[in-house]
Design an enzyme around this catalytic site. Structure first.
Site, PDB file in Angstrom:
ATOM      1  N   HIS A 198       0.866  -1.174   0.000  1.00  0.00           N
ATOM      2  CA  HIS A 198       0.000   0.000   0.000  1.00  0.00           C
ATOM      3  C   HIS A 198       0.903   1.224   0.000  1.00  0.00           C
ATOM      4  CE1 HIS A 198      -3.054   2.885   1.027  1.00  0.00           C
ATOM      5  NE2 HIS A 198      -3.969   1.975   0.825  1.00  0.00           N
ATOM      6  N   ARG A 208      -5.676  10.717  -0.825  1.00  0.00           N
ATOM      7  CA  ARG A 208      -5.205  11.146  -2.141  1.00  0.00           C
ATOM      8  C   ARG A 208      -6.388  11.439  -3.059  1.00  0.00           C
ATOM      9  NH1 ARG A 208      -2.508   6.608  -4.127  1.00  0.00           N
ATOM     10  NH2 ARG A 208      -3.134   5.512  -2.233  1.00  0.00           N
TER      11      ARG A 208
END
Lengths: 260, 559
Positions: B327, B347
């Protein structure tokens, strides 16, 4: 002797073996025994630095599983602090013990037969009525849950409110360990949540519709085609699939309805 | 607490470039995304899976010749933790219909369904019941439940695309068609999924989905599922026994070639004991704690890949283990949050990734593997990583969360990311005002033991479910499909095991000859090692202390 005095006394032994040559170490007292550990560590990592291989009292190491409930006191104060060992940084001269397990009453029940009311809860957990409103549970919750509030809500039959308030509970058991009325709050909490999920909130009708559609076999052929498609076809179908916009309304419908 | 003075000084560089970056974003100007060719190049040069020494071919066992991470190869090319000759096969401590190994989501679902078919069940688990990666899953659970816009057809396409079209079609079909039923089962058990007042389930997009089909329970979906399944198990205490702190270390066969139980190890009393069973479900989960290529992990303390090793020794091959999921955004500071997952949603909401000079170096919505490779490149080849305080040689990059409030309005970070906001607040870091220091973190075991869609394997009586199995996610799992995987395949394996146990006659003479055979194969391959597996628990001890444990013997990581 007060803990402050004890700490001072033991402070004289500062030059212990594990401290040799390091200046970043602070003394902590694991179940009353002194260890010098780096001041930046969590309690969990301090145990490991001290030489423990954790078996009990260690789970997700990320603050959600409730395995590492810890109680501690600082010298010169009567106050009991609580925290999760994996989330709490050591403090110089803290006296600590993990509470990896605490026995609490848990009723055996059939969810299908439960009703969302106070009588049901009292039937399975009669001790609920003994709550004296001292609020120690709330003060001792490492997740900052208003435990007493959800217990009060449960007692008033406000099952859904109790469920919502207790939702972030990690079931570490500290509330139960501190309760003078001997409640197992977290077990009562999960009962209110399961009753809410099963009996209070309306069922999702669209879910049942979809299950019926699948069972009717309507997707068997389209899926079989995908499963046997060559790579090129599959990639093309993937790239060209219609995207539901991020901002779309809940009832948005795609243009192509053939495979719905 | 809070950031060190050095870091606060570096953050000024991020503050300085932020206004211009926010302006560009507002004007719709994004950092240039990589082309497909550039993506491939970046992966091959910087993704950990592609490092020249990353993989090694197995020299023994059913998947001999298959190249996978060194840490997995080490685990497979190891001797049993217990000498087969010292196992007293005539001394059986427990007998049951179905033995479930692993007390996470998949194992617990299997136990409940097997019990409903009339089986007596024992769950053997390494730590407490529910101590598992399931508990830590935050995001949600995918299922096509909204017939006016979605169907298993589209879910199937998404899963295949995410897995680079290498997934096992049969497993994928099973997962997507069983998905709504799995959600319905959890709803019936009282799981508190987020719902509208009319009962309609809330659903969100995940990376790689074409329809919003991520169901969730706050930001702790896995915990809600896990504690509900565990609670239900406790209601069935007459039929389902749970042995905690009792990891399985080896499987048992009988003289008819059927899996017939396991050797368990009591971590507290350090004794071994045997469970005889008519069917075994392996559900030990993942392996982040093997720290592939020394990466930190988001995984649970007990995620050491034990089931892979036991199943492999029994003769079950592995697949897709060559692909490890990193990740991109795991916390690296403060130390106590190390490895902690910072959700992709940050994000998605617009936060840039920037280097030590406050410069953007990658588009923030690249796929997980590309994003991870780019961060690694910035910290190695480019040399513009931010040094992690107190950890010489370790670097990270900034995830510029304060941008979100500037883009979406004051208070957005606190509202949208309450768990992370509070967590960092505890460390005196306000992520709506200062960025987070992150680095890729080991997240998911994409592959595992080979199994069929009913949970069965090549060994009769032996079933696999959940993260320990491989195939359904191909080389890359999508967000929201792991909670689905464990529920669907946990239920199916439980059903198959329950039926198998019902139809199977008496268990024959118990045997661990497969372990002897495996040891012989190791010797024949010239592997002379004192390594033992399964690992059971990682070693986070203090080497200085270990040096002074003069009379202690370690077998692997355990004393």
């Amino acid at each position: 002797m007060s803990t402050a005095e004890q700490a001072e006394l033991r402070g004289a032994e500062a030059a212990s073996v594990e401290g040799a040559g390091r200046t970043d170490l602070v003394p902590i007292f694991i179940m009353g025994k002194r260890y010098n550990v780096p001041s930046t560590l969590t309690i969990q990592k301090a145990f490991e630095f001290a030489g423990y291989q954790l078996i009990r009292g260690c789970g997700c190491r990320g603050g959600i599983c409730g395995a590492c409930a810890t109680v501690y006191r600082m010298p010169g104060s009567a106050k009991i602090h609580v925290g999760l060992a994996c989330q709490t940084i050591v403090k110089p001269n803290m006296y600590l013990a993990m509470v990896p397990f605490f026995p609490a009453n848990r009723a055996v029940y059939d969810l299908e037969e439960l009703k969302p009311d106070a009588q049901t809860l009292l039937k399975y957990y009669p001790e609920l009525a003994k709550c004296m409103g001292c609020n120690t549970c709330t003060k001792s919750c490492p997740m900052d849950i208003p435990v007493m509030e959800y217990i009060s809500a449960a007692l008033r039959g406000e099952i859904e409110k109790a469920a919502d308030l207790s939702f972030p509970c990690v079931m570490c058991g500290i509330c139960a360990s501190r309760c003078p009325a001997e409640l197992g709050q977290y077990n009562i909490g999960i009962m209110t949540r399961r009753i809410t999920g099963r009996h209070v909130k309306p069922r999702a009708e669209h879910l049942q519709d979809m299950i019926q559609r699948i069972e009717s076999g309507r997707y068997e052929e389209p899926l079989k085609k995908l499963m046997t498609a060559d790579m090129e076809t599959l990639r093309k179908l993937y790239v060209e699939r219609e995207m539901e916009p991020h901002t779309a309304d809940e009832m948005w419908e795609p243009e192509i309805k053939q495979f719905l | 607490m809070g950031y060190t003075p050095d870091l606060m000084e570096l953050i000024k560089k991020v503050d300085k470039t932020r206004p211009a970056r926010v302006e560009r974003k507002k004007a719709g100007i994004e950092f240039q995304a990589l082309t497909l060719d550039e993506r491939r190049d970046r992966l091959e040069k910087y993704h950990p899976d592609f490092r020249p020494d990353a993989l090694r071919e197995l020299r023994v066992g059913p998947s001999k010749g298959y190249a996978l991470a060194q840490e997995f190869a080490d685990a497979f090319e190891s001797r049993s933790r217990v000498d087969p000759d010292s196992i007293h096969l005539e001394e059986v401590h427990y007998e049951t219909d179905v033995l479930v190994i692993g007390g996470g989501g998949a194992g617990t679902a299997a136990a409940l369904i097997a019990q409903e078919l009339g089986a007596k069940v024992i769950i053997a688990t390494k730590l407490r019941h529910g101590d598992a990666n399931t508990m830590m899953a935050e995001g949600g659970m995918q299922a096509a439940t909204k017939g006016w816009k979605d169907s298993p057809y589209y879910h199937y396409l998404d899963v295949m695309g995410g897995g680079h079209f290498e997934n096992d079609p049969e497993l994928v079909k099973t997962m997507v068609t069983e998905a709504p039923k799995a959600i319905g089962w959890l709803e019936q058990l009282g799981c508190m999924f987020n719902k509208r007042p009319d009962g309609k389930l809330f659903t969100l997009h995940g990376a790689g989905t074409c329809r919003k089909r991520m169901h969730y329970a706050g930001d702790m979906t896995g915990a809600e599922i896990m504690r509900t399944l565990r609670d239900e198990t406790r209601n069935r205490i007459k039929d389902i026994g749970v042995l905690e702190f009792s990891p399985a270390v080896e499987l048992l066969m009988d003289d008819n070639g059927m899996c017939s139980g396991a050797v368990l190890y009591n971590l507290e009393t350090e004794e071994y004991f045997l469970v005889k069973a008519k069917a075994v479900v392996m559900a030990t989960g993942g392996s982040g704690r093997l720290h592939v290529q020394k990466f930190m992990t988001t995984n649970h303390y007990g995620a050491t890949g034990d089931g892979l090793v036991m199943g492999y020794r029994l003769g079950v091959g592995v697949r897709f283990l060559h692909a490890t999921q990193y990740h991109p955004t795991g916390a690296v500071f403060p130390e106590q949050a190390e490895g902690l997952l910072i959700t992709e949603k940050v994000r998605g909401a617009g936060a840039n990734l920037v280097n030590i000079d406050g410069e953007q170096f990658v588009f923030e919505r690249e796929p997980r593997d590309i994003e991870s490779a780019s961060i690694i490149r910035e910290c190695t080849k480019v040399g513009k990583g931010v040094p992690v305080p107190g950890q010489p040689g370790k670097f990270g990059v900034w995830l510029d969360s304060p941008m979100i409030d500037l883009l979406e309005g004051e208070g957005t970070v606190e509202r949208e990311f309450p768990a992370k906001y509070i967590l960092f607040k505890r460390y005196e870091i306000d992520i709506s005002k200062v960025p987070m220091l992150i680095y890729p973190t080991l997240h998911y075991q994409n592959g595992g033991l080979a199994y069929e869609s009913d949970g069965s394997t090549v060994v009769p009586g032996f079933y696999a479910a959940g993260e320990v199995g491989g195939g359904v996610h191909g080389a890359n799992r999508l967000m929201g499909n792991s909670l689905l995987d464990i529920t669907v395949f946990g239920r199916l394996a439980g059903e198959s095991a329950g039926k198998f146990a019902r139809e199977r006659g008496d268990v024959g003479k118990l045997s661990v000859d497969h372990v002897r055979k495996y040891h012989k194969e190791l010797e024949e391959a010239g592997i002379d090692t004192d390594r033992v597996s399964p690992m059971v628990l990682p070693d986070y001890g203090n080497p200085e202390v270990r040096k002074r444990q003069w009379t202690t013997t370690y077998v692997g990581t355990l004393r």
